[in-house]
Scaffold this active site. Structure first.
Site, mmCIF file in Angstrom:
data_model
loop_
_atom_site.group_PDB
_atom_site.id
_atom_site.type_symbol
_atom_site.label_atom_id
_atom_site.label_comp_id
_atom_site.label_asym_id
_atom_site.label_seq_id
_atom_site.Cartn_x
_atom_site.Cartn_y
_atom_site.Cartn_z
ATOM 1 C CG HIS A 4 -11.157 -19.579 -1.616
ATOM 2 N ND1 HIS A 4 -11.328 -20.461 -0.628
ATOM 3 C CD2 HIS A 4 -12.627 -19.345 -2.082
ATOM 4 C CE1 HIS A 4 -12.776 -20.900 -0.500
ATOM 5 N NE2 HIS A 4 -13.284 -20.171 -1.292
ATOM 6 C CG HIS A 32 -20.934 -21.791 -7.235
ATOM 7 N ND1 HIS A 32 -21.557 -20.832 -6.758
ATOM 8 C CD2 HIS A 32 -19.663 -22.158 -6.605
ATOM 9 C CE1 HIS A 32 -20.786 -20.403 -5.801
ATOM 10 N NE2 HIS A 32 -19.669 -21.014 -6.001
#
Length: 314
Positions: A179, A115
């Site tokens: 993140h 992705h």
């Protein structure tokens, strides 16, 4: 010729754990605006800098950088699947040029991507197959990692090559910002996970892939409730980073070590090196200006979510 750039965060959690509708509408509007600007530019070639999440690259051979002379997206987390339209001869020429410039760039004629590559092509171009693409993997999770300086030099080398092509070139950077989702680490892995990280994870059974995806979804749901469950997002760092890019000061990042970046913003923040490579590449085309800056921390996607464009002025 002219060049355009767009850097965009990605998340496998899009559509699985989404923020409030007003936030989702805001993000979708930002992406739609970027898509319109890119369509108006009408790129003839895309150079896509993106990471992997142990779906295509493993510890059997883990290069810092790899150019896909052939590439296929696996369609994880519902992202687009299929072959990427890589112009083979152009990719080969790019690899030779980058190597001659002193950057040791690996190549793959059967690169498997996830992705991280598929989302920007879907969101910004409408699909995997819309424009010829040179897919460039930058290792963002598997230590030892490339540093900012080497990544910048990679971007500059690819930029110099593409600036000779007499084509409208679109540079895309995919990933970040701050993140740290639940990504396995070789040093802490049990025997089964170690085997997967050493290469058997390339062809996961569907049931195991579903369990893996569900673990990420569950982690996001817990993070929304309690942001102490994972490394916190760091909006201050994210915005400082975007400002450095806008001001053309990426060379200052050379002094930031990988260990420092992990501590400040999370172990998966190394994906921002795709942004650095993209900005380094467009800088070789001459004067440029940034536009379309957007940032918002989105716990549901375990990401400091950013979007930033730039265009040449020559």
């Amino acid at each position: 010729m002219h060049a355009y750039l767009h850097c965009l965060s990605h998340s496998p959690l899009v559509g699985y754990v989404d923020p409030a509708q007003e936030v989702l509408d805001e993000v979708n509007g930002v992406i739609a605006s970027a898509r319109e600007r890119i369509a108006a530019f009408s790129p003839e070639l895309v150079v896509l800098f993106a990471p992997d999440h142990y779906n295509g690259f493993f510890y059997d051979v883990m290069p810092p950088f790899c150019l896909g002379v052939g590439a296929t997206a696996i369609g994880d987390f519902g992202s687009a699947a299929g072959e990427l339209p890589v112009p083979v001869e152009l990719a080969e020429a790019c690899a030779h040029a980058v190597m001659k410039s002193g950057i040791d760039l690996a190549v793959s004629y059967c690169m498997q991507v996830d992705h991280g590559f598929a989302q920007p092509l879907e969101f910004l171009l409408g699909g995997l197959d819309k424009v010829p693409v040179l897919p460039v993997f930058i290792n963002g999770v598997a230590t030892p990692l490339p540093g900012f300086q080497r990544t910048r030099m990679l971007g500059e080398a690819i930029g110099r090559f593409t600036s000779t092509l007499n084509k409208r070139v679109l540079f895309l950077g995919s990933g970040g910002l701050s993140h740290q989702p639940p990504v396995p680490e070789l040093a802490k892995a049990d025997a089964h996970m170690r085997d997967r990280l050493l290469g058997s994870g390339k062809d996961l059974p569907a049931s195991e892939r579903e369990l893996r995806q569900q673990r990420v979804i569950s982690a996001a749901e817990k993070f929304v409730e309690d942001q102490r469950t994972l490394h916190p997002l760091n909006p201050i760092w994210d915005n400082q980073f975007m400002t450095l890019l806008e001001q053309g000061r990426i060379q200052e990042l050379d002094a930031v070590s990988n260990e420092e970046l992990s501590a400040i913003a999370g172990k998966s923040t190394h994906e921002i090196k795709t942004w650095v490579a993209a900005f380094a590449a467009i800088s070789t085309f001459g004067n440029w200006r940034s536009e379309g800056r957007y940032y918002r921390p989105i716990p549901e996607w375990i990401a400091g979510f950013g979007s930033l464009s730039a265009r040449t002025e020559n």
